[in-house]
Write a protein that holds these residues in place. Structure first.
Motif, PDB file in Angstrom:
ATOM      1  N   ASN A   1       1.089  10.636   7.489  1.00 29.36           N
ATOM      2  CA  ASN A   1       2.192  11.023   8.376  1.00 29.36           C
ATOM      3  C   ASN A   1       3.231   9.980   8.242  1.00 29.36           C
ATOM      4  OD1 ASN A   1       1.058   9.110   9.899  1.00 29.36           O
ATOM      5  ND2 ASN A   1       0.747  10.384  11.548  1.00 29.36           N
ATOM      6  N   ASP A   2       3.068   8.571   7.816  1.00 30.94           N
ATOM      7  CA  ASP A   2       3.905   7.751   7.576  1.00 30.94           C
ATOM      8  C   ASP A   2       3.946   6.866   6.247  1.00 30.94           C
ATOM      9  OD1 ASP A   2       6.138   6.072   8.150  1.00 30.94           O
ATOM     10  OD2 ASP A   2       5.354   5.026   9.686  1.00 30.94           O
ATOM     11  N   ALA A   3       4.217   7.499   5.051  1.00 32.11           N
ATOM     12  CA  ALA A   3       3.622   7.045   3.850  1.00 32.11           C
ATOM     13  C   ALA A   3       4.422   5.686   3.596  1.00 32.11           C
ATOM     14  CB  ALA A   3       3.734   7.820   2.994  1.00 32.11           C
ATOM     15  N   LEU A   4       5.944   5.739   4.045  1.00 33.43           N
ATOM     16  CA  LEU A   4       6.932   4.787   3.657  1.00 33.43           C
ATOM     17  C   LEU A   4       7.020   3.343   4.591  1.00 33.43           C
ATOM     18  CD1 LEU A   4       9.632   7.000   2.525  1.00 33.43           C
ATOM     19  CD2 LEU A   4       7.744   5.853   1.372  1.00 33.43           C
ATOM     20  N   ILE A   5       5.634   3.611   5.545  1.00 32.19           N
ATOM     21  CA  ILE A   5       5.802   2.522   6.592  1.00 32.19           C
ATOM     22  C   ILE A   5       5.998   1.015   6.223  1.00 32.19           C
ATOM     23  CG2 ILE A   5       3.267   2.321   6.633  1.00 32.19           C
ATOM     24  CD1 ILE A   5       3.325   1.674   9.594  1.00 32.19           C
ATOM     25  N   PHE A   6       5.499   0.665   4.969  1.00 32.54           N
ATOM     26  CA  PHE A   6       5.642  -0.856   4.409  1.00 32.54           C
ATOM     27  C   PHE A   6       7.242  -0.684   3.909  1.00 32.54           C
ATOM     28  CE2 PHE A   6       1.155  -0.713   4.834  1.00 32.54           C
ATOM     29  CZ  PHE A   6       0.844  -1.826   5.361  1.00 32.54           C
TER      30      PHE A   6
ATOM     31  N   PRO B   1       0.906  -1.285  -0.033  1.00 31.79           N
ATOM     32  CA  PRO B   1      -0.173  -0.053  -0.056  1.00 31.79           C
ATOM     33  C   PRO B   1       0.976   1.208   0.128  1.00 31.79           C
ATOM     34  CG  PRO B   1      -0.863  -1.635   1.635  1.00 31.79           C
ATOM     35  CD  PRO B   1       0.665  -1.969   1.327  1.00 31.79           C
ATOM     36  N   TYR B   2       0.504   2.437  -0.846  1.00 25.46           N
ATOM     37  CA  TYR B   2       1.481   3.454  -1.076  1.00 25.46           C
ATOM     38  C   TYR B   2       0.680   4.563  -1.242  1.00 25.46           C
ATOM     39  CZ  TYR B   2       1.864   2.388  -6.138  1.00 25.46           C
ATOM     40  OH  TYR B   2       1.558   2.312  -7.441  1.00 25.46           O
ATOM     41  N   VAL B   3      -0.795   4.723  -1.301  1.00 27.91           N
ATOM     42  CA  VAL B   3      -1.338   5.853  -1.704  1.00 27.91           C
ATOM     43  C   VAL B   3      -1.746   6.479  -0.374  1.00 27.91           C
ATOM     44  CG1 VAL B   3      -3.529   6.987  -2.805  1.00 27.91           C
ATOM     45  CG2 VAL B   3      -2.466   4.646  -3.729  1.00 27.91           C
ATOM     46  N   ARG B   4      -1.376   7.677  -0.271  1.00 26.35           N
ATOM     47  CA  ARG B   4      -1.568   8.673   1.101  1.00 26.35           C
ATOM     48  C   ARG B   4      -3.020   9.047   0.879  1.00 26.35           C
ATOM     49  NH1 ARG B   4       3.084  12.710   0.145  1.00 26.35           N
ATOM     50  NH2 ARG B   4       2.297  12.355  -1.887  1.00 26.35           N
ATOM     51  N   ASN B   5      -3.706   9.373   2.017  1.00 23.95           N
ATOM     52  CA  ASN B   5      -5.204   9.667   2.166  1.00 23.95           C
ATOM     53  C   ASN B   5      -5.196  11.113   1.332  1.00 23.95           C
ATOM     54  OD1 ASN B   5      -6.459   7.564   3.727  1.00 23.95           O
ATOM     55  ND2 ASN B   5      -5.147   8.214   5.490  1.00 23.95           N
ATOM     56  N   LEU B   6      -4.270  11.699   1.612  1.00 20.29           N
ATOM     57  CA  LEU B   6      -4.248  13.145   0.926  1.00 20.29           C
ATOM     58  C   LEU B   6      -4.516  12.980  -0.614  1.00 20.29           C
ATOM     59  CD1 LEU B   6      -1.334  13.937  -0.556  1.00 20.29           C
ATOM     60  CD2 LEU B   6      -0.709  13.999   1.715  1.00 20.29           C
ATOM     61  N   GLU B   7      -4.159  11.758  -1.250  1.00 20.51           N
ATOM     62  CA  GLU B   7      -4.045  11.604  -2.689  1.00 20.51           C
ATOM     63  C   GLU B   7      -5.641  11.053  -3.110  1.00 20.51           C
ATOM     64  OE1 GLU B   7       0.818  10.852  -2.655  1.00 20.51           O
ATOM     65  OE2 GLU B   7      -0.571   9.223  -2.975  1.00 20.51           O
ATOM     66  N   LYS B   8      -6.532  10.910  -2.378  1.00 19.13           N
ATOM     67  CA  LYS B   8      -7.785  10.132  -2.590  1.00 19.13           C
ATOM     68  C   LYS B   8      -8.385  10.822  -3.568  1.00 19.13           C
ATOM     69  CE  LYS B   8      -8.628   7.366   1.660  1.00 19.13           C
ATOM     70  NZ  LYS B   8      -9.680   7.248   2.768  1.00 19.13           N
ATOM     71  N   GLU B   9      -8.394  12.116  -3.699  1.00 18.61           N
ATOM     72  CA  GLU B   9      -9.302  12.890  -4.549  1.00 18.61           C
ATOM     73  C   GLU B   9      -8.644  12.777  -5.992  1.00 18.61           C
ATOM     74  OE1 GLU B   9      -6.456  17.195  -4.516  1.00 18.61           O
ATOM     75  OE2 GLU B   9      -8.412  16.721  -3.080  1.00 18.61           O
ATOM     76  N   GLU B  10      -7.611  12.092  -6.142  1.00 25.57           N
ATOM     77  CA  GLU B  10      -7.023  11.885  -7.465  1.00 25.57           C
ATOM     78  C   GLU B  10      -7.340  10.369  -7.979  1.00 25.57           C
ATOM     79  OE1 GLU B  10      -2.841  12.147  -7.845  1.00 25.57           O
ATOM     80  OE2 GLU B  10      -2.468  13.717  -6.404  1.00 25.57           O
ATOM     81  N   ILE B  11      -8.145   9.771  -6.969  1.00 27.21           N
ATOM     82  CA  ILE B  11      -8.175   8.214  -7.382  1.00 27.21           C
ATOM     83  C   ILE B  11      -9.693   8.196  -7.979  1.00 27.21           C
ATOM     84  CG2 ILE B  11      -8.657   5.851  -6.404  1.00 27.21           C
ATOM     85  CD1 ILE B  11      -5.832   6.947  -5.979  1.00 27.21           C
ATOM     86  N   LYS B  12      -9.996   7.419  -9.035  1.00 28.83           N
ATOM     87  CA  LYS B  12     -11.086   7.079  -9.619  1.00 28.83           C
ATOM     88  C   LYS B  12     -12.179   6.687  -8.656  1.00 28.83           C
ATOM     89  CE  LYS B  12      -9.596   7.317 -14.450  1.00 28.83           C
ATOM     90  NZ  LYS B  12      -9.372   6.473 -15.989  1.00 28.83           N
ATOM     91  N   LYS B  13     -13.296   6.702  -8.923  1.00 24.20           N
ATOM     92  CA  LYS B  13     -14.402   6.247  -8.351  1.00 24.20           C
ATOM     93  C   LYS B  13     -14.636   4.701  -8.181  1.00 24.20           C
ATOM     94  CE  LYS B  13     -19.649   6.034  -8.133  1.00 24.20           C
ATOM     95  NZ  LYS B  13     -19.816   6.226  -6.717  1.00 24.20           N
ATOM     96  N   ASN B  14     -14.408   4.176  -9.526  1.00 29.33           N
ATOM     97  CA  ASN B  14     -14.270   2.681  -9.632  1.00 29.33           C
ATOM     98  C   ASN B  14     -13.293   2.142  -8.530  1.00 29.33           C
ATOM     99  OD1 ASN B  14     -12.152   3.639 -11.056  1.00 29.33           O
ATOM    100  ND2 ASN B  14     -12.675   2.041 -12.562  1.00 29.33           N
ATOM    101  N   VAL B  15     -12.043   2.748  -8.391  1.00 28.54           N
ATOM    102  CA  VAL B  15     -11.137   2.181  -7.477  1.00 28.54           C
ATOM    103  C   VAL B  15     -11.374   2.640  -6.106  1.00 28.54           C
ATOM    104  CG1 VAL B  15      -8.656   2.519  -6.806  1.00 28.54           C
ATOM    105  CG2 VAL B  15      -9.306   2.569  -9.363  1.00 28.54           C
TER     106      VAL B  15
END
Length: 284
Positions: free
Chosen positions: A220-225, A192-206
């Motif tokens: 706040n910790d996007a590189l955790i994995f 998983p690597y999509v930050r919550n702040l990027e949700k607006e870029e994600i298409k509805k079907n996804v």
């Protein structure tokens, strides 16, 4: 009704939701899946027709597409690296960018000594598309795959059988793992690597239908994995072992810095077909 006439109506019905090219691609995917007819068949025979009972299935799918449910989930399958995979709501739909990652690994490891096993670990396997494609295309590969989702593991196991390869699947939470059970020559992950702040870029079907567990991380910790997997790789990669990642396109520099801090060598950052930073590699 002639199929060509229905195709026109089908595309028109979907025009508020998809562009004409995408809607037409959906039409031909369904046509091949449900009727074993290809685009060329329709081009060669304009008189091909549907019977009345066909419209029950087509109308059902059409209504689901209007809700922007992914076509791959509706058909229950997709293609990845020349192989067919079952997909459902428990796994992400494999992306073309991930095929590029698989291609990179195969190109660098398919010409090795065939008498020596290459032990590969895929972390966060989902549908199993990476692990299975590597097992299929690297003859001397011994492939293992980890996922935190039991239902994803079950799907991946069915995909391994479907594609006639052997992969050892392990139900495991990598964030709660202190050490892997053995050493590997290659570790690969598309975590998983999509930050919550990027949700607006994600298409509805996804956003509405694909599993958030496999998609999103906290801002706040996007590189955790990546940090966790790279630390485990330091302990469990064999000499000259390779670590491959698919990454967030906005975090290429941060990923390179992470691998440098952990003393990985020969670090590479590669772009995908869309010219986005998408893949990294480091060597122990």
């Amino acid at each position: 009704m002639r199929i060509k006439q229905y195709r026109t109506e089908f595309i028109k019905e979907l025009s508020p939701f998809y562009d004409a090219y995408e809607a037409e691609s959906f039409f031909y995917l369904i046509l091949e899946d449900k009727h074993k007819l290809r685009q060329i068949d329709l081009a060669l025979n304009h008189e091909l027709s549907f019977v009345q009972t066909d419209f029950v299935v087509w109308d059902l799918i059409l209504n689901q597409l209007k809700k922007e449910i992914p076509i791959q989930y509706l058909l229950g399958k997709t293609h990845f690296y020349g192989l067919e995979f079952e997909v459902n709501e428990n796994v992400l739909i494999p992306r073309p960018e991930t095929e590029e990652l698989v291609e990179w690994i195969i190109n660098e490891n398919s010409k090795t000594d065939k008498t020596k096993k290459i032990k590969i670990l895929d972390i966060g396997t989902g549908s199993g598309c990476i692990a299975i494609s590597l097992a299929k295309n690297i003859p001397n590969a011994e492939v293992y795959a980890i996922d935190v989702s039991k239902k994803a593991i079950e799907t991946a196991k069915r995909n391994a059988i479907r594609n006639n390869v052997e992969v050892t699947f392990i139900l495991q939470d990598i964030l709660k793992t202190d050490e892997l059970k053995c050493n590997f020559d290659i570790i690969v992950s598309n975590p998983p690597y999509v930050r919550n702040l990027e949700k607006e870029e994600i298409k509805k079907n996804v956003l509405d239908y694909e599993p958030h567990l496999a998609l999103f991380v906290e801002d706040n910790d996007a590189l955790i994995f990546y940090r966790k997997i790279a630390e485990l790789a330091k302990k469990n990669l064999s000499e000259n072992g390779q670590l491959y990642f698919e990454i967030n396109q906005y975090l290429g520099k941060e990923m390179t810095n992470l691998l440098e801090k952990l003393d990985f060598k020969k670090i590479e950052l590669r772009k995908d077909i869309y010219n986005n930073d998408r893949m990294t590699k480091g060597v122990i």
